[in-house]
Design a protein around this motif. Sequence first.
Motif, PDB file in Angstrom:
ATOM      1  N   CYS A  65       0.468  -1.682   0.190  1.00  0.00           N
ATOM      2  CA  CYS A  65      -0.021  -0.004   0.209  1.00  0.00           C
ATOM      3  C   CYS A  65       1.244   1.356   0.630  1.00  0.00           C
ATOM      4  N   PRO A  66       1.565   1.608  -1.346  1.00  0.00           N
ATOM      5  CA  PRO A  66       2.328   3.098  -1.223  1.00  0.00           C
ATOM      6  C   PRO A  66       1.470   4.283  -1.360  1.00  0.00           C
ATOM      7  N   ASP A  67       0.595   4.376  -1.502  1.00  0.00           N
ATOM      8  CA  ASP A  67      -0.188   5.693  -2.204  1.00  0.00           C
ATOM      9  C   ASP A  67      -1.833   5.379  -1.217  1.00  0.00           C
ATOM     10  N   GLU A  68      -2.258   6.487  -1.728  1.00  0.00           N
ATOM     11  CA  GLU A  68      -3.495   6.667  -1.502  1.00  0.00           C
ATOM     12  C   GLU A  68      -4.533   5.714  -2.488  1.00  0.00           C
ATOM     13  N   GLU A  69      -4.188   5.301  -3.837  1.00  0.00           N
ATOM     14  CA  GLU A  69      -5.329   4.721  -4.272  1.00  0.00           C
ATOM     15  C   GLU A  69      -5.006   3.285  -4.095  1.00  0.00           C
ATOM     16  N   SER A  70      -4.137   3.171  -3.096  1.00  0.00           N
ATOM     17  CA  SER A  70      -3.562   1.432  -2.912  1.00  0.00           C
ATOM     18  C   SER A  70      -5.056   0.996  -1.643  1.00  0.00           C
ATOM     19  N   THR A  71      -4.890   2.046  -0.525  1.00  0.00           N
ATOM     20  CA  THR A  71      -5.499   1.641   0.240  1.00  0.00           C
ATOM     21  C   THR A  71      -6.815   2.445  -0.241  1.00  0.00           C
ATOM     22  N   ALA A  72      -7.084   3.249  -1.001  1.00  0.00           N
ATOM     23  CA  ALA A  72      -8.548   3.667  -1.625  1.00  0.00           C
ATOM     24  C   ALA A  72      -9.187   1.779  -2.173  1.00  0.00           C
ATOM     25  N   ALA A  73      -8.391   1.060  -2.478  1.00  0.00           N
ATOM     26  CA  ALA A  73      -8.912  -0.245  -2.846  1.00  0.00           C
ATOM     27  C   ALA A  73      -9.443  -1.349  -1.681  1.00  0.00           C
ATOM     28  N   LEU A  74      -8.262  -1.110  -0.847  1.00  0.00           N
ATOM     29  CA  LEU A  74      -8.161  -1.686   0.116  1.00  0.00           C
ATOM     30  C   LEU A  74      -9.362  -2.610   0.726  1.00  0.00           C
ATOM     31  N   ALA A  75     -10.377  -1.624   0.651  1.00  0.00           N
ATOM     32  CA  ALA A  75     -11.856  -1.918   1.325  1.00  0.00           C
ATOM     33  C   ALA A  75     -12.153  -3.238   0.593  1.00  0.00           C
ATOM     34  N   GLU A  76     -12.156  -2.910  -1.126  1.00  0.00           N
ATOM     35  CA  GLU A  76     -12.974  -3.911  -2.268  1.00  0.00           C
ATOM     36  C   GLU A  76     -12.143  -5.319  -2.170  1.00  0.00           C
ATOM     37  N   ALA A 102      -9.482   0.207   6.255  1.00  0.00           N
ATOM     38  CA  ALA A 102     -10.457  -0.755   5.190  1.00  0.00           C
ATOM     39  C   ALA A 102     -10.526  -2.117   5.545  1.00  0.00           C
ATOM     40  N   GLY A 103      -9.820  -2.294   6.137  1.00  0.00           N
ATOM     41  CA  GLY A 103     -10.558  -3.500   7.285  1.00  0.00           C
ATOM     42  C   GLY A 103      -8.807  -4.209   7.123  1.00  0.00           C
ATOM     43  N   ALA A 104      -8.322  -4.363   6.953  1.00  0.00           N
ATOM     44  CA  ALA A 104      -6.647  -4.985   6.564  1.00  0.00           C
ATOM     45  C   ALA A 104      -6.532  -5.604   7.859  1.00  0.00           C
ATOM     46  N   ALA A 105      -6.035  -6.905   8.459  1.00  0.00           N
ATOM     47  CA  ALA A 105      -6.173  -7.546   9.656  1.00  0.00           C
ATOM     48  C   ALA A 105      -5.014  -7.349  10.343  1.00  0.00           C
ATOM     49  N   CYS A 106      -3.858  -7.139   9.372  1.00  0.00           N
ATOM     50  CA  CYS A 106      -2.468  -6.698  10.027  1.00  0.00           C
ATOM     51  C   CYS A 106      -2.305  -6.097   9.128  1.00  0.00           C
ATOM     52  N   LEU A 107      -0.842  -5.087   9.822  1.00  0.00           N
ATOM     53  CA  LEU A 107      -0.166  -4.166   9.056  1.00  0.00           C
ATOM     54  C   LEU A 107       1.391  -4.025   8.865  1.00  0.00           C
ATOM     55  N   ARG A 108       1.920  -4.193   8.027  1.00  0.00           N
ATOM     56  CA  ARG A 108       3.600  -4.316   7.801  1.00  0.00           C
ATOM     57  C   ARG A 108       4.126  -2.963   8.277  1.00  0.00           C
ATOM     58  N   ILE A 109       4.775  -2.428   9.455  1.00  0.00           N
ATOM     59  CA  ILE A 109       5.506  -1.400   9.378  1.00  0.00           C
ATOM     60  C   ILE A 109       6.577  -1.782  10.559  1.00  0.00           C
ATOM     61  N   ASN A 110       7.461  -0.639  10.055  1.00  0.00           N
ATOM     62  CA  ASN A 110       8.406  -0.318  11.652  1.00  0.00           C
ATOM     63  C   ASN A 110       8.046   0.815  12.261  1.00  0.00           C
ATOM     64  N   PRO A 111       7.487   0.956  13.282  1.00  0.00           N
ATOM     65  CA  PRO A 111       7.370   2.129  13.404  1.00  0.00           C
ATOM     66  C   PRO A 111       8.270   2.814  14.051  1.00  0.00           C
ATOM     67  N   GLY A 112      10.005   2.648  13.631  1.00  0.00           N
ATOM     68  CA  GLY A 112      10.925   3.357  14.184  1.00  0.00           C
ATOM     69  C   GLY A 112      10.756   4.036  13.151  1.00  0.00           C
ATOM     70  N   ASN A 113      10.370   3.699  11.744  1.00  0.00           N
ATOM     71  CA  ASN A 113      10.240   4.794  10.307  1.00  0.00           C
ATOM     72  C   ASN A 113       8.993   5.930   9.929  1.00  0.00           C
ATOM     73  N   ILE A 114       7.952   5.406  11.014  1.00  0.00           N
ATOM     74  CA  ILE A 114       7.035   5.733  10.717  1.00  0.00           C
ATOM     75  C   ILE A 114       7.271   7.490  11.065  1.00  0.00           C
ATOM     76  N   GLY A 115       7.744   8.073  12.008  1.00  0.00           N
ATOM     77  CA  GLY A 115       8.174   9.379  12.216  1.00  0.00           C
ATOM     78  C   GLY A 115       8.010   9.468  13.686  1.00  0.00           C
TER      79      GLY A 115
END
Length: 380
Positions: A65-76, A102-115
């Motif tokens: 999910c690199p952009d808003e278009e991707s997260t917008a499609a995620l719900a469908e 949008a309903g993701a069951a899990c988020l793959r992140i590195n919290p230290g890179n979020i800000g």
Amino acid sequence: MSYRPYQHIERRKSRQIRVGKVLVGGDAPVSVQTMTNTLTSDAAATIAQIRRCELAGVDIVRVSCPDEESTAALAEIVREVNVPIVADIHFHYRRAIEAAQAGAACLRINPGNIGSPERVKEVVKAAKDHGCSIRIGVNAGSLERHLLEKYGEPNPDALVESALWHADHLLQNDFHEFKISVKASDVFLAVAAYQQLAEACDHPLHIGVTEAGGRRTGTVKSAIGLGNLLWAGIGDTIRVSLSTAPEEEVHVGWEILKSLHIRHRGVKIVSCPSCARQGFDVVKTVAMLEERLAHIEQPVTLSIIGCVVNGPGEALMTDIGLTGGGADKHMVYASGKTSHHTSTEQMVEHLVGLVEKRAALLKAEADAKKAAEAAVLAAE
């Protein structure tokens, strides 16, 4: 007592989390994961790819999910598939919040890179509000600058320190529903990092050799790396990273688990490499059977041996067996016992029918067991 070396595999004890309907860690089965390679913004293509992975037996699917278009499609996408979706987020915290919504069951992140800590707190709140778990995904190819300066290069210490540093961000926000991965493209580095991390914490671990290569190279590297870890009891969910279709990653992942007797799904074919003694074309026959039996989900073992040297012995250990014979008469075995003959022309169709019959029987038995268990629970 029969020889069952796999009984000696003792799973590392870890905490258990939930990724949608899939339990990860604790006493839950080791789950098989893959990742789509379509544009997530193209919901139809992504859904079609995930459905192919579902047919292959995938438990969890990750999408970028690199952009808003991707997260917008995620719900469908989430709405149209039957497996939990992990949203892959790298730097922008807003994408993580949108994915949770949008309903993701899990988020793959590195919290230290979020800000900032405030942004991490916002992501954690979104995860809690929407029932998301989190995967901390550390990769040798994208280690933090301060760790590269400290260690000079990616090594197990650096990967583990990165993972625990990110984990601390979540723990400070009283968030415990997360798993960790410390991947590397080098097998030795990946295995050593996971071994060290397994000793350092009790969080569930997602294991993999990242960027392993194409189908042949990547399969070998993954089998060595993941097999090594799983045999040592390390690993709660796996991904085989191949430069090929995602469903192939799922097939290889299942074969690794089946070879270690950790999980069983579909038809396991035991076949010889063939030689001048073969009574039929073993290579062609096995290829045809793999294709024709790909739809079977129940665990059935099938031996295909070209001659009588090893054929009867292998048939003793499989549900159904075929041994090549002379005069176009090949022996068929059922539960290790000789049963009847079949011809070269008829054997593929005949074996498919026998396997499908066996699979149907196993399914009926499993359904009856589930119904009985449900009746007992209802009575209580």
